[in-house]
Each structure stands twice: as structure tokens, then as C-alpha cells.
Scaffold this active site. Structure first.
Site, PDB file in Angstrom:
ATOM      1  N   HIS A  67       8.212 -23.654   7.113  1.00 33.49           N
ATOM      2  CA  HIS A  67       9.347 -24.412   7.617  1.00 33.49           C
ATOM      3  C   HIS A  67      10.676 -23.894   7.075  1.00 33.49           C
ATOM      4  CE1 HIS A  67       6.304 -27.780   8.456  1.00 33.49           C
ATOM      5  NE2 HIS A  67       6.689 -27.275   9.613  1.00 33.49           N
ATOM      6  N   ASP A  91       5.329 -31.435  14.161  1.00 30.89           N
ATOM      7  CA  ASP A  91       5.107 -32.051  12.845  1.00 30.89           C
ATOM      8  C   ASP A  91       6.409 -32.451  12.173  1.00 30.89           C
ATOM      9  OD1 ASP A  91       6.089 -29.731  11.168  1.00 30.89           O
ATOM     10  OD2 ASP A  91       4.402 -28.741  12.133  1.00 30.89           O
ATOM     11  N   GLU A 111       9.029 -31.219  22.153  1.00 20.29           N
ATOM     12  CA  GLU A 111       7.595 -31.065  21.840  1.00 20.29           C
ATOM     13  C   GLU A 111       6.760 -31.583  23.011  1.00 20.29           C
ATOM     14  OE1 GLU A 111       3.881 -30.774  20.701  1.00 20.29           O
ATOM     15  OE2 GLU A 111       5.448 -29.939  19.385  1.00 20.29           O
ATOM     16  N   ASP A 142       7.745 -30.581  28.584  1.00 23.03           N
ATOM     17  CA  ASP A 142       7.614 -29.139  28.708  1.00 23.03           C
ATOM     18  C   ASP A 142       8.867 -28.427  28.206  1.00 23.03           C
ATOM     19  OD1 ASP A 142       7.180 -26.534  29.457  1.00 23.03           O
ATOM     20  OD2 ASP A 142       6.855 -26.949  31.579  1.00 23.03           O
ATOM     21  N   GLY A 143       8.744 -27.691  27.112  1.00 26.29           N
ATOM     22  CA  GLY A 143       9.883 -26.983  26.549  1.00 26.29           C
ATOM     23  C   GLY A 143      10.372 -25.846  27.424  1.00 26.29           C
ATOM     24  N   ASP A 161       9.130 -23.026  17.430  1.00 25.93           N
ATOM     25  CA  ASP A 161       8.123 -23.382  16.416  1.00 25.93           C
ATOM     26  C   ASP A 161       6.845 -23.754  17.160  1.00 25.93           C
ATOM     27  OD1 ASP A 161       6.605 -24.346  14.358  1.00 25.93           O
ATOM     28  OD2 ASP A 161       7.985 -25.938  13.770  1.00 25.93           O
ATOM     29  N   SER A 162       6.145 -22.732  17.637  1.00 27.03           N
ATOM     30  CA  SER A 162       5.020 -22.956  18.536  1.00 27.03           C
ATOM     31  C   SER A 162       3.695 -22.626  17.865  1.00 27.03           C
ATOM     32  CB  SER A 162       5.174 -22.088  19.790  1.00 27.03           C
ATOM     33  OG  SER A 162       4.992 -20.722  19.451  1.00 27.03           O
ATOM     34  N   THR A 163       2.631 -22.993  18.548  1.00 24.19           N
ATOM     35  CA  THR A 163       1.299 -22.555  18.160  1.00 24.19           C
ATOM     36  C   THR A 163       1.118 -21.110  18.613  1.00 24.19           C
ATOM     37  OG1 THR A 163       0.439 -23.473  20.224  1.00 24.19           O
ATOM     38  CG2 THR A 163       0.355 -24.887  18.280  1.00 24.19           C
ATOM     39  N   PRO A 168      -0.828 -24.076  26.041  1.00 23.04           N
ATOM     40  CA  PRO A 168       0.506 -24.591  26.345  1.00 23.04           C
ATOM     41  C   PRO A 168       1.635 -23.715  25.816  1.00 23.04           C
ATOM     42  CG  PRO A 168      -0.915 -26.352  25.538  1.00 23.04           C
ATOM     43  CD  PRO A 168      -1.662 -25.070  25.327  1.00 23.04           C
TER      44      PRO A 168
END
Length: 293
Positions: A67, A91, A111, A142-143, A161-163, A168
Site C-alpha cells: 500500500h 480493502d 471497486e 465497473d472501473g 490497485d487490481s488483482t 474482472p
């Protein structure tokens, strides 16, 4: 692939022939959201653990590394960031770090999965301390579409800050998205993207990010490696891009005199992260501007 047996949570990286494990005390939560499987565990030594679709997202113990590096280098590189948009970051840890900067007047967290935020409020409350800040704004949706619809030239800093770039989040690593982000940024604007493991992904994901960001019109692109024990290889990165200003220079005096506490970030760490390892420089040589890598 994941496994939970004999009191251990294990994330298996099958294609790399490696795995990472944490000893767990108990499972705190499990649900299938509209977008992904969400699990939270209490571990023996790393505090709480969040897992999405079997992949480790964060732990109480070491999330500050990620972060802080996703936020402070970019915020101190920009001359005067006022409006910040976070795509992902459910988060709320990135939002918390952004709002430590008193000059930020408005921050948006966009998010797709509201359940991630709600469960973070319950199981990672320390990351959600800034959620009630009057500068904090939330949009659950939806970003990619949100970025497409935003007013051009209205944002100073975009943090993706994505997976991992599957499911998605896949569209957040695409040229079209970077073009939309380019249009959304004001003069001097910066985008920062989480960019996976230098050891595993320099020649694939990171190279593609550099190529696509430059195709989108970003004149300066810089990858910053940093440690992250719970992610594959224990080594992670973010990639910054600027519309028009070099990224080697940042507000060192402001970073030194920052009016808030950090646990990893400081000006020396920032400066060191700008120096990419030689194998990365070699792999990215077609995309690195001389003197910027």
C-alpha cells in the site's frame, strides 16, 4: 490452485513449480460474491489473511509494503496532486495511504466488488480508518466504464490497485484502458499500475504494460520493484507513467518532512526503487528512456 490441510493455507503456483503457505488458526469467513470467491482466515503469525479466488490478496502483517509503494512514490512525484482515483483497492489500504497527504482534496475508490470492502471493514478495520474522511468517495461498479465516462482532464493521479490480470481485472491491463486514463488526467498527471513480480513477469506482463502505456501516449514509464512476502516470489512491483514529466525526480524535501507515519516508504527507499535490476533494464531496453531506469 489452493489447498488447506493440517492447519495450513497453501497457494500453489502450478506453472512456476512453487507454493506459498501460511499456518492458519481458523477460517473467519467464506462467500461466493457476484464476482469471486472471498475467504478470510486468521493466521498464526501474519494476522488476518484475505484470499480471492484462491489467490492471496493481503495479510495484516505485511500489507503496508504494497500500500505504501502503490501510493507515496506517485504522490510525491506529482507536483501537487489534488484529485486521486483508485481503480480497485477494495480493502481500502491504498485509500488510507492516499488520504494521509493533506494536499489531496478528493479521492475516489472505484471497486467492482462491494463485498471486499465490507469484509475489510470487519476484518481489516485498520485499513479502513479513512473511509469516513470527507474527502473519501466510493463507487461500486465497473472501473473500466467509470474511467471511460469520467470528465476529460479532471484527475491528477490514477492508481490501478487490481488483482492479477485475469477475470474482472483483465481489462485494467489493456491499451484501451490506458488511453481512457490518459484522457482523464490533467497536465502533469500520473498513472500507477500494480505490475506483478519482476522475477516472473518482466518479459511478459511488465513489458506489455510499458509498451501499452507508451502507445497510449505516456512519455515516461518507470517500474519500481519492492518486497512483498505473501505474493509469488516475495518480490512485487508497480509501474508509474507520466503524461509529460520525467519520473526520476520527486519532491524529496516534502517526502522527508512528510506529516504522517510510514513503515516502509522514505525518500531513500523511493530513490532506490527507481534503480531497476540489470535484467529488467535489459528486458525492457526498447521501452526505457536513457537515464530513466
Amino acid at each position: 490452485m489452493t489447498a488447506l490441510n493440517e492447519g495450513w493455507f497453501t497457494e500453489v503456483f502450478q506453472d512456476q513449480g512453487t507454493a506459498f503457505s501460511l499456518q492458519v488458526k481458523k477460517k473467519l469467513h467464506e462467500e461466493q460474491t457476484a464476482f469471486q470467491k472471498l475467504e478470510i482466515y486468521e493466521t498464526e503469525t501474519f494476522g488476518n489473511l484475505m484470499v480471492l479466488d484462491g489467490c492471496v490478496m493481503l495479510t495484516t502483517r505485511d500489507n503496508f509494503l504494497y500500500h505504501e509503494m502503490m501510493t507515496h512514490p506517485a504522490l510525491f512525484t506529482h507536483r501537487d496532486p489534488k484529485k486521486v482515483v483508485i481503480i480497485g483497492g477494495g480493502d481500502c489500504g491504498t485509500l488510507k495511504e492516499v488520504l494521509k497527504h493533506p494536499g489531496v482534496e478528493e479521492a475516489w475508490q472505484v471497486e467492482i466488488d462491494e463485498r471486499v470492502t465490507r469484509m475489510s471493514e470487519k476484518y481489516f478495520p485498520e485499513l479502513c480508518e479513512a473511509n469516513d474522511d470527507p474527502r473519501a468517495n466510493f463507487f461500486f461498479g465497473d472501473g473500466i466504464q467509470w474511467m471511460r465516462d469520467i470528465e476529460p482532464g479532471s484527475v491528477d493521479l490514477i492508481i490501478i490497485d487490481s488483482t492479477d490480470p485475469v477475470g474482472p481485472a483483465e481489462g485494467l491491463f489493456a491499451l484501451d484502458f490506458y488511453r481512457d486514463a490518459m484522457l482523464a488526467l490533467r497536465e502533469g498527471g500520473i498513472i500507477v499500475q500494480q505490475s506483478e513480480s519482476p522475477l516472473l513477469h518482466t518479459g511478459t506482463i511488465i513489458k506489455s504494460i510499458h509498451e501499452d502505456m507508451r502507445k497510449a501516449g505516456f512519455g515516461h514509464v518507470q517500474t519500481l520493484p519492492f518486497p512483498q512476502p505473501v505474493y509469488p516470489t516475495g518480490w512485487w512491483s508497480c509501474t508509474m507513467a507520466s503524461k509529460d514529466n520525467p519520473l526520476r525526480y520527486f519532491r524529496e524535501e516534502d517526502a522527508t518532512n512528510r506529516p504522517f507515519v510510514t513503515r516502509y516508504y522514505n525518500p531513500g527507499v523511493h530513490q532506490g526503487a527507481l534503480a531497476m535490476p540489470q535484467f529488467m533494464v535489459d528486458e525492457l531496453e526498447d521501452y526505457v528512456v536513457p537515464g530513466e531506469g
